[in-house]
Design an enzyme around this catalytic site. Structure first.
Site, short mmCIF file in Angstrom:
data_model
loop_
_atom_site.label_atom_id
_atom_site.label_comp_id
_atom_site.label_asym_id
_atom_site.label_seq_id
_atom_site.Cartn_x
_atom_site.Cartn_y
_atom_site.Cartn_z
N GLN A 2 0.82 -1.22 0.00
CA GLN A 2 0.00 0.00 0.00
C GLN A 2 0.85 1.26 0.00
O GLN A 2 0.31 2.37 -0.07
CB GLN A 2 -0.92 0.00 1.22
CG GLN A 2 -1.92 -1.15 1.23
CD GLN A 2 -2.71 -1.23 2.52
OE1 GLN A 2 -2.62 -0.37 3.39
NE2 GLN A 2 -3.50 -2.28 2.67
N GLU A 53 -15.78 3.57 8.35
CA GLU A 53 -16.52 4.62 9.05
C GLU A 53 -16.49 5.95 8.30
O GLU A 53 -15.47 6.32 7.70
CB GLU A 53 -15.89 4.88 10.44
CG GLU A 53 -15.98 3.70 11.39
CD GLU A 53 -15.35 4.02 12.73
OE1 GLU A 53 -14.76 5.12 12.88
OE2 GLU A 53 -15.45 3.17 13.64
N HIS A 83 -1.23 0.64 5.54
CA HIS A 83 -1.97 1.63 6.35
C HIS A 83 -1.19 2.92 6.59
O HIS A 83 -0.65 3.15 7.67
CB HIS A 83 -2.37 1.01 7.70
CG HIS A 83 -3.42 -0.04 7.57
ND1 HIS A 83 -4.17 -0.47 8.64
CD2 HIS A 83 -3.86 -0.75 6.50
CE1 HIS A 83 -5.03 -1.40 8.22
NE2 HIS A 83 -4.84 -1.59 6.93
N TYR A 132 -11.63 8.75 18.10
CA TYR A 132 -12.57 8.02 17.25
C TYR A 132 -12.54 6.51 17.50
O TYR A 132 -13.17 5.75 16.77
CB TYR A 132 -12.37 8.42 15.79
CG TYR A 132 -12.89 9.85 15.62
CD1 TYR A 132 -14.18 10.10 15.23
CD2 TYR A 132 -12.10 10.93 15.99
CE1 TYR A 132 -14.68 11.40 15.18
CE2 TYR A 132 -12.58 12.24 15.95
CZ TYR A 132 -13.88 12.45 15.55
OH TYR A 132 -14.39 13.73 15.52
N TYR A 151 -9.76 -9.88 10.24
CA TYR A 151 -9.94 -10.61 8.99
C TYR A 151 -10.26 -12.09 9.24
O TYR A 151 -10.86 -12.75 8.41
CB TYR A 151 -8.70 -10.48 8.11
CG TYR A 151 -8.51 -9.06 7.61
CD1 TYR A 151 -9.51 -8.40 6.91
CD2 TYR A 151 -7.33 -8.37 7.86
CE1 TYR A 151 -9.35 -7.11 6.46
CE2 TYR A 151 -7.15 -7.06 7.41
CZ TYR A 151 -8.17 -6.45 6.72
OH TYR A 151 -8.01 -5.15 6.29
#
Lengths: 381, 161
Positions: A81, A237, A143, A247, A258
């Site tokens: 990523q 979200e 991430h 949060y 997962y």
């Protein structure tokens, strides 16, 4: 048009035509052959910049996609990523030519999400220097967050990720992981950031307890900052961001590991912010845009790119800024949608598709009388 | 020479799979909760037991069993039986050893092969993987115990001519 792009153009036009009858929009190809495009930014009426995750910044102008990438970009850590993420023109770009670019910096053992500031002369970057580097370095290639937005007061917001393997870090204020950070355009810290006076806290932190922030949208008129983030298995979200807000990740989540195990037994806890909505199962949201065009049915809507769902979602907002009905668009393309933008004054929205040969597509409304097609699953706590 | 019936082997294998999976579910639950306790969540005994029960009854069971435990124990037990027959060793040694080593390889391997960053999130901590794998030893020992009557004759020394 290049010969190689003709099949893609025909495909998208057919998809657009077939979609026109059922979906009240057409799909047009703006540029193709982009390797995992991540973000698109409009410089003016004629030019846009597109980031390619492997580390190239590409310019699209009246003549189409330039063959040569924009020169002057620093080395980018590209793996999994990790890669080149967002490009954001300065608010005075027309005068200054300043761009802000986020990307993964470092290597597999030690890397960060970084923001650079640079001047773009139309061909290459000049005066490149970093203004923010997430601390501390982390290992792995997952991430990062990386999406940026201008706050109403001219400060710069960027979401980060928890690095996947370090999911407890978002609850700790001594690091930048799993946060939304707020800085000024020279990298300095606004004196009214919520944790500037807290001992041990990093002063750039604006909100925390995020898993992997994928988009930030500032609705200046409505007075809200929207951000969405990836949940694990479920629990994506949409949040309304407040300074100093927690949060909740990973203390609360509507998603699961997962493996389907519980990450936490709780979906809510005192002192932890609830999302405005969550998508379960996950749609894997990408970019997000507040519609700024003149097409009536699309006004007061957030457009959310979705990668796992391979769609574009339109989320209608009520007068109070809270999400209402959702419309699923672009399913007929069967492509991961990474980003969406709504340039002011244009009825169309633009998306980029996260494919090995991805595209920039223009989505034009064709019907001014269509209301939201369906209310889609996705809990509102 | 007699061998255990296929039905008995299948039942014993399923028992081993269930035991290994329940053990793994319990272990990963405790690691997840300990991590949350480290960032301020109050985790008492009832929360530990309740969460463990939810994980055991949840989709974790088929995921862990299907992707990791069944293929791992199948390969491990076949290799163990081959070693028993080849070098005439003890099943009480080779089966548990095979199961533990198999899970120590199988859990990271499936994590690596999974399209997501990590299939079993708690196995971010190597200690979690080790303790999850330890459950394989218990399950393998139970497997051997359940089939022991039929196997006594399988490994009996062959008479010299």
């Amino acid at each position: 048009m290049k010969l190689s792009s003709i099949p893609a153009f025909v495909l998208f036009m057919l998809a657009g035509l077939s979609g026109a009858a059922a979906n009240s929009y057409t799909v047009e190809n703006v540029a193709g052959g982009l390797e995992h495009p991540w973000s698109v930014a409009f410089l003016d009426d004629d030019r846009m910049l597109v980031t390619e995750r492997p580390g190239r910044l590409r310019l699209i102008d009246r003549n189409g996609l330039r063959d040569e990438p924009v020169a002057g970009l620093p080395p980018v850590f590209s793996s999994g990523q990790a890669g080149l993420f967002d490009v954001l023109p300065a608010r005075d770009f027309q005068a200054s030519g300043i761009l802000f670019i986020s990307f993964a910096h470092g290597d597999d053992d030690a890397n960060h999400v970084r923001i650079i500031r640079a001047r773009f002369d139309g061909d290459r970057l000049h005066d490149v220097h970093p203004i923010f580097t997430a601390q501390p370095a982390k290992s792995g290639d997952a991430h990062y967050g990386g999406r940026m937005a201008w706050a109403s007061d001219g400060s710069l917001l960027m979401g980060t990720g928890d690095g996947f393997y370090f999911r407890e870090l978002p609850q700790q204020l001594d690091n930048h992981h799993g946060k939304i950070i707020r800085i000024l355009d020279d990298g300095s810290v606004p004196p009214d950031n919520p944790f500037v006076t807290r001992e041990g806290a990093l002063p750039e932190i604006y909100s925390y307890g995020h898993r992997n922030v994928q988009a930030i949208v500032v609705d200046a008129a409505g007075g809200r900052v929207y951000a969405h983030e990836h949940g694990p298995r479920g629990g994506d979200e949409l949040n309304s961001i407040e300074a100093g807000g927690n949060y909740g990740w990973p203390l609360i989540t509507y998603g699961r590991d997962y493996s389907r195990a519980l990450i936490t037994p709780f979906t809510e806890q005192p002192g932890l912010k609830q999302p405005l909505l969550h998508w379960t199962p996950s749609i894997a949201p990408g970019g997000m845009a507040l519609y700024q065009g003149d097409h009536g049915p699309w006004r007061n809507s957030l457009f959310v790119a979705a990668m796992a769902e391979k769609s574009l979602r339109r989320v209608a907002l009520g007068a109070d800024g809270l999400p209402g009905e959702q419309e699923v668009m672009l399913k007929e393309l069967d492509q991961r949608v990474r980003d969406v933008r709504s340039p002011p004054g244009r009825s169309a929205v633009y998306v980029v598709t996260d494919e090995a040969s991805g595209s920039v597509l223009r989505i034009r409304p064709t019907d001014t009388s269509v209301a939201p097609v369906a209310s889609i699953a996705g809990g509102q706590p | 020479m007699s061998t255990p019936s296929i039905a008995r082997v299948v039942v014993a294998f399923l028992v081993a799979v269930v035991l290994t999976t329940l053990w793994g579910a319990a272990v990963q639950t405790q690691f997840n909760l300990s991590a949350l306790a480290g960032i301020g969540m109050e985790v008492d005994a009832s929360l530990r037991l309740g969460t463990m029960a939810r994980d055991m009854a949840s989709g974790f069971f088929p995921t862990y069993a299907g992707y990791i435990v069944v293929p791992t124990l199948l390969v491990a037990f076949l290799l163990a039986e081959g070693l028993v027959r080849w070098i005439n060793g003890s099943r009480w040694f080779w089966y548990p050893l095979g199961a533990v080593l198999g899970l120590l390889v199988g859990i990271p391997l499936v994590n690596y092969l999974a399209p997501v960053a990590l299939l079993v999130g708690a196995s971010r901590d190597p200690a979690c993987t080790v303790i999850m794998a330890a459950g394989g030893a218990l399950a393998a020992a139970l497997f051997v115990y359940l089939l022991a009557p039929g196997w006594r004759q399988v490994v009996a020394p062959r008479p010299h001519p």
